[in-house]
Motif scaffolding. Sequence first.
Motif, PDB file in Angstrom:
ATOM      1  N   LEU A  93       1.064  -1.522  -0.164  1.00  0.00           N
ATOM      2  CA  LEU A  93       0.084  -0.371   0.099  1.00  0.00           C
ATOM      3  C   LEU A  93       0.664   1.074   0.448  1.00  0.00           C
ATOM      4  O   LEU A  93       0.252   2.662  -0.336  1.00  0.00           O
ATOM      5  N   THR A  96       3.237   5.308   4.034  1.00  0.00           N
ATOM      6  CA  THR A  96       2.003   6.413   3.943  1.00  0.00           C
ATOM      7  C   THR A  96       0.534   5.962   4.643  1.00  0.00           C
ATOM      8  O   THR A  96      -0.423   6.371   5.413  1.00  0.00           O
ATOM      9  N   THR A  97      -0.294   5.429   3.323  1.00  0.00           N
ATOM     10  CA  THR A  97      -1.633   4.567   3.511  1.00  0.00           C
ATOM     11  C   THR A  97      -1.804   3.197   5.063  1.00  0.00           C
ATOM     12  O   THR A  97      -2.756   3.158   5.454  1.00  0.00           O
ATOM     13  N   THR A 100      -0.807   5.019   7.946  1.00  0.00           N
ATOM     14  CA  THR A 100      -2.286   6.312   8.421  1.00  0.00           C
ATOM     15  C   THR A 100      -3.500   4.869   8.807  1.00  0.00           C
ATOM     16  O   THR A 100      -3.927   5.488   9.725  1.00  0.00           O
ATOM     17  N   THR A 144      -5.794   9.827   2.990  1.00  0.00           N
ATOM     18  CA  THR A 144      -4.967   9.200   2.785  1.00  0.00           C
ATOM     19  C   THR A 144      -5.145   7.726   2.047  1.00  0.00           C
ATOM     20  O   THR A 144      -3.987   8.044   1.143  1.00  0.00           O
ATOM     21  N   SER A 145      -5.845   7.506   2.544  1.00  0.00           N
ATOM     22  CA  SER A 145      -6.834   6.104   1.354  1.00  0.00           C
ATOM     23  C   SER A 145      -6.932   6.195  -0.269  1.00  0.00           C
ATOM     24  O   SER A 145      -6.467   4.939  -0.324  1.00  0.00           O
ATOM     25  N   LYS A 146      -7.441   7.251  -0.364  1.00  0.00           N
ATOM     26  CA  LYS A 146      -7.138   7.378  -1.542  1.00  0.00           C
ATOM     27  C   LYS A 146      -6.976   7.962  -2.529  1.00  0.00           C
ATOM     28  O   LYS A 146      -5.447   7.954  -3.227  1.00  0.00           O
TER      29      LYS A 146
END
Length: 146
Positions: A93, A96-97, A100, A144-146
């Motif tokens: 991922l 960061t993702t 997060t 953040t996950s987008k």
Amino acid sequence: MSGNVIGLTAVAVLGGCAVALQGQFMGVMEKSVGTTGGIFINYVSGALLAIVLLFTLRDGSTKAWMAVPWYALTAGALGLVIAGSIGYTASRLGLTTAFTIIVGTQFIVSLMLDQFGWLGATARPADFTRLTGVGAIIFGVWLTSK
């Protein structure tokens, strides 16, 4: 801020830096030796350092260890889950993702432990400010996950 808060903040910042670096290193190891190999390397190196510290600092006695609640003894197994999930997700991922999501989940579980005083935690009510902060973190996870 008092000296104690500054010192504790510095230790927390050091821990945060170590977690991010460990995540990167676990991701690198996962690509080379797999998740299980990375966990093994992580824990063997950590165990060696812990043994050195234990004998150097003479921290605690066997008698004191017997007073530890049974559920606290699962910390090592939980560490395996943490290291494995970091290594597996960070390389797929991105740091960061992955972090997060991991940190957002930590805040939700921490809020519940504090609210109800579960597993030896000191009860600290989840007031509006704390709930808003965790809500903002969850929103950050989504962004953040987008």
